[in-house]
Design a protein around this motif. Structure first.
Motif, PDB file in Angstrom:
ATOM      1  N   ARG A  63       1.158  -1.448   0.129  1.00  0.00           N
ATOM      2  CA  ARG A  63       0.004  -0.084   0.341  1.00  0.00           C
ATOM      3  C   ARG A  63       1.001   1.181  -0.143  1.00  0.00           C
ATOM      4  NH1 ARG A  63      -5.114  -2.433   4.044  1.00  0.00           N
ATOM      5  NH2 ARG A  63      -5.232  -4.048   1.955  1.00  0.00           N
ATOM      6  N   GLU A  64       1.569   1.328  -1.356  1.00  0.00           N
ATOM      7  CA  GLU A  64       2.729   2.370  -0.878  1.00  0.00           C
ATOM      8  C   GLU A  64       2.370   2.926  -2.820  1.00  0.00           C
ATOM      9  OE1 GLU A  64       6.857   0.021  -1.584  1.00  0.00           O
ATOM     10  OE2 GLU A  64       5.818  -0.074   0.373  1.00  0.00           O
ATOM     11  N   ASP A  65       2.930   3.884  -3.172  1.00  0.00           N
ATOM     12  CA  ASP A  65       3.376   4.491  -5.074  1.00  0.00           C
ATOM     13  C   ASP A  65       4.050   2.968  -5.146  1.00  0.00           C
ATOM     14  OD1 ASP A  65       1.951   6.948  -4.269  1.00  0.00           O
ATOM     15  OD2 ASP A  65       3.667   7.796  -3.682  1.00  0.00           O
ATOM     16  N   GLY A  66       4.037   2.346  -6.258  1.00  0.00           N
ATOM     17  CA  GLY A  66       4.161   1.740  -7.244  1.00  0.00           C
ATOM     18  C   GLY A  66       3.934  -0.342  -6.786  1.00  0.00           C
TER      19      GLY A  66
END
Length: 340
Positions: free
Chosen positions: A276-279
């Protein structure tokens, strides 16, 4: 002692990929022949470090050949598949022609391998639709644990699912947008595909759904469980290779997202990339050339008691077509033909 394998439609996108995958997975073939229509006679195709010249499908004798991987569309398959099957060669067909025949198995090896025994009925095995294949790989382990009642899926399908013409049209239209002196009108697709999305794949049916959407419903029921309710919206997007799906499931038993994540991580054919993070998720461009079906964005659906959402991405020329066909051939060799 290995198998004698024919790849039918060897000059097309899927046929070429079949040859690549046979070589990559070191399928135990003593001999491989590339077959195509007369207009492609002599065209060279790659098979591992070898180059094969295509032979004429129309005059080819399948007697003595073990397996034929078909990638030529329903009309041609209707002519040539029965000939191959009658000659004792098992046909693994990528078209939709035989998928709904109750006497012919429709197989995704990670999901319903036992169906391979049905090959004895007609010597033909059907390969499912590309959008169905990747979805059922993800559904099966969750269904085994919590019993899926309902599936709501929206697909984002690449142009390679429409063949070389689809790829060419996206490429040519994209170039034409940056060159105002040329314009490429829609031909393969019903509207401009470059920088656009089209909620229409295959023909419309009486109830307003498209045949692609109907295929996902019918095939999921045949492969996984006839009791599962499925509703689909299939969309063509300006991506060259790789189908994506947003999937919502409702289950009989409660299934926590953490447990679902662990189940999928341990399941064959699946790679979970879910941070659950960018990318922290997989997109179509990252799945190209890979064997796996990638699952991301696993989360609870708070609008119903037992619901989950997740994102599913796979190379449609591989798991959606050529890879699944080769996996069926491997299953056939291990369970039925048993050579060597």
């Amino acid at each position: 002692m290995g198998y004698r394998v024919a790849v039918v439609g060897a000059t097309g996108n899927v046929g070429r990929e079949m040859l690549n995958i046979l070589a990559e997975r070191q399928f135990p073939a003593d001999e491989v022949v590339a077959l195509a229509s007369r207009k492609s006679l002599g065209t060279e195709v790659s098979y591992g470090d070898k180059t094969l010249k295509t032979k004429d499908l129309d005059t080819f004798d399948f007697t003595g050949w073990d397996i034929a991987l078909f990638a030529i569309g329903s009309d041609a398959t209707k002519t040539y598949a029965p000939k191959a099957a009658k000659a004792g060669c098992v046909v693994i067909d990528n078209s939709s022609l035989y998928r709904y025949d109750p006497e012919i198995p429709l197989i995704v090896p990670e999901v319903n391998p036992d169906a391979i025994e049905m090959v004895k009925n007609k010597n033909i095995i059907a390969n499912p639709n590309c959008s169905t294949a990747q979805m059922v790989v993800a559904l099966k382990p969750l269904h085994d644990r919590a019993t899926i009642k309902r599936v709501v899926v929206s697909t984002y399908q690449s142009v390679s699912g429409a063949g070389k013409e689809g790829i060419d049209e996206l490429w040519d239209q994209t170039k034409s947008i940056y060159n105002p002196t040329s314009e490429v009108a829609p031909s393969k697709f019903t509207k401009q595909i470059a920088f656009n999305v089209i909620p229409h794949i295959d023909v419309f049916m009486e109830d307003g759904s498209t045949k692609e959407e109907w295929k996902m419903v019918a095939e999921t029921k045949k492969i996984v469980d006839p009791k599962i309710k499925v509703t689909a919206t299939c969309v063509r997007v300006p991506v060259f290779v790789g189908h994506s799906e947003s999937i919502n499931i409702e289950t009989v038993d409660h299934l926590d997202e953490e447990e679902a994540r662990e189940i999928l991580r341990e399941s064959p054919g699946i790679m979970v990339v879910d941070k659950r993070e960018d990318g922290g998720y997989t997109t179509p461009i990252e799945c190209v050339g890979d064997f796996a079906t990638f699952i991301s964005r696993i989360r609870q659906d708070s609008t119903i008691d037992n619901g989950l959402n997740f994102w599913c991405v796979s190379d449609n020329l591989r798991k959606g077509a050529a890879l699944n066909a080769v996996q069926i051939a491997e299953l056939l060799g291990n369970r039925v033909l048993k050579k060597g």
